[in-house]
Enzyme design. Sequence first.
Site, PDB file in Angstrom:
ATOM      1  CD  GLU A 153      -3.628  -6.618   1.576  1.00 21.77           C
ATOM      2  OE1 GLU A 153      -3.831  -5.484   2.043  1.00 21.77           O
ATOM      3  OE2 GLU A 153      -3.714  -7.662   2.262  1.00 21.77           O
ATOM      4  CG  HIS A 170      -1.870  -1.151   1.266  1.00 22.84           C
ATOM      5  ND1 HIS A 170      -2.902  -1.258   0.363  1.00 22.84           N
ATOM      6  CD2 HIS A 170      -1.972  -2.230   2.072  1.00 22.84           C
ATOM      7  CE1 HIS A 170      -3.595  -2.360   0.619  1.00 22.84           C
ATOM      8  NE2 HIS A 170      -3.049  -2.971   1.640  1.00 22.84           N
TER       9      HIS A 170
HETATM   10  C1  XIL Z   1      -9.419  -3.739   4.188  1.00 20.86           C
HETATM   11  C2  XIL Z   1     -10.691  -3.786   3.352  1.00 20.86           C
HETATM   12  O1  XIL Z   1     -10.386  -3.408   2.021  1.00 20.86           O
HETATM   13  C3  XIL Z   1     -11.727  -2.855   3.922  1.00 20.86           C
HETATM   14  O2  XIL Z   1     -12.954  -2.993   3.226  1.00 20.86           O
HETATM   15  C4  XIL Z   1     -11.932  -3.150   5.390  1.00 20.86           C
HETATM   16  O3  XIL Z   1     -12.821  -2.195   5.931  1.00 20.86           O
HETATM   17  C5  XIL Z   1     -10.622  -3.117   6.137  1.00 20.86           C
HETATM   18  O4  XIL Z   1      -9.712  -4.005   5.539  1.00 20.86           O
HETATM   19  N1  XIL Z   1      -4.540  -4.961   4.846  1.00 20.86           N
HETATM   20  C6  XIL Z   1      -5.230  -6.120   4.630  1.00 20.86           C
HETATM   21  C7  XIL Z   1      -6.611  -6.073   4.085  1.00 20.86           C
HETATM   22  O5  XIL Z   1      -4.664  -7.204   4.793  1.00 20.86           O
HETATM   23  O6  XIL Z   1      -7.413  -7.111   4.572  1.00 20.86           O
HETATM   24  C8  XIL Z   1      -7.258  -4.745   4.384  1.00 20.86           C
HETATM   25  O7  XIL Z   1      -8.528  -4.722   3.723  1.00 20.86           O
HETATM   26  C9  XIL Z   1      -6.382  -3.616   3.928  1.00 20.86           C
HETATM   27  C10 XIL Z   1      -5.078  -3.628   4.674  1.00 20.86           C
END
Ligand code: XIL
Length: 481
Positions: A272, A244
Amino acid sequence: MAAQLRAARRRGHALAALAVAAAGGLLAAATLGSGPAGAAGTPLRDLAEAKGSYFGTAVTQSNLGNSTLTAVAGAQFDMVTPGNEMKWDTTESSASNFNFGPGDQIVSFAKAHSMRVRGHTLVWHSQLPSWVGNLPKTQVQAAMENHITTQTTHYKGQVYSWDVVNEPFNEDGSLRTSPFYNAMGSGYIADALRTARAADPNAKLYLNDYNIEGTNAKSDAMYQLVSSLKSQGVPIDGVGLESHFIVGQVPSTMKANIQRFAALGVDVAITELDDRMQVPASAANLAQQATDYATVISNCLAVSRCVGVSQWGVGDADSWIPGAFSGYGAATMYDNTYQPKASYTSAATALGGAAGSPSPSSSPSSSPSPSTPPSGSGCKVGTQVSAWNTGLTENITVTNTGGSALNGWSVKFTLPGGQSVSSAWNATVSPASGQVTATNLPYNAALPAGGSVSFGFNADHTGNTAAATGFSLNGVACTAG
Ligand code: XIL
């Protein structure tokens, strides 16, 4: 091409699918501009598969009701991570009361589009129902093992991998406190991995975390943990780098970091990916995002054990970023209307997609001849250029100011000397330099009276980064504005 690929996949001919995908690489220049949903060229999934990789996205249950989103997801991605549907608060909201309905819907969607599934996630401090934290410490291990065993057994044979433990570390590299850590100490991680392996021996078992993409205290701790688990014979197959990012902040040590994990004998996945910026997005940040996406994908492709990249969400409209990081957004490859952004184009190019402009033969037959403009036509045009050392991105918006709706459009303009188009979106653009013509794609042929259409391109330049000039729409000169 895409249809042949789907057909080859349906027949279960993985090698045939790869061969078709490889041939697609050669033919991509001819197919640019006529690709399936969400792109102007060969789909990302086909480009990734031709390199032995995959390109994934997160999908949530509510996303499944958005036909634009699902069309893009099915056409462009070949791996799905359920955004929330396999988290503990959904699958076991009260003790031993399991609900796999939402997760099953995501798996069905994936199967219907020949996509694989990354199971996410079994053990995590977040989205964890309060009953787990309220258990006496002596009962937590049994609850965790029951959760893992029941969930992995339910999805046995249907998931490619499991994020067995999610986000175990603090930023300083210490293990995060959680009901699991508090009850079992650091040993909960090995216990979770062993329990998952026993229930589904074929799923790849991952540890997943954020801020471990470059070398730092947190990734050092993950490295030490994986190394120690391997030396103890604990089943661990991969490390997920969430990725991220904030624009311009992809760590310069990312490739070396991926390499050091791979050298431990585990796979690495970018799990992600998103790349956020302050909104409204500036052209410079969108261009930086394109650079960042290419960097991340190249870093993964450079290491054979980096098995694939997944984006967190399909487009900016369904991304979690605006909800989680106030003032930020625009973090994905698709804009709010699921049109591909410059980061999509750079991702495709990083995956080996053809960077040439499309051949004129790919122009849709519905395009009108520019020499016979419909009566009452007229236009105004806005341009926006964002340049860096040798390249630039130009976005163009054309408004039909004439009295009649157009069904098919053709915009002519002149590029400054030294500029050469390398890729385009929302239109075919050819030739690459001089006086060029941008022609509609099948999905944006209709341009109502008073309506606008936006398209754009990436170009190389030799110093002149001015915007294009001399615009006309279906043969009628446009005014600036
Ligand atoms: C996020 C989801 O996208 C949201 O909808 C939820 O409210 C919170 O979680 N790291 C992760 C993911 O491993 O599961 C998270 O996803 C984002 C950060």
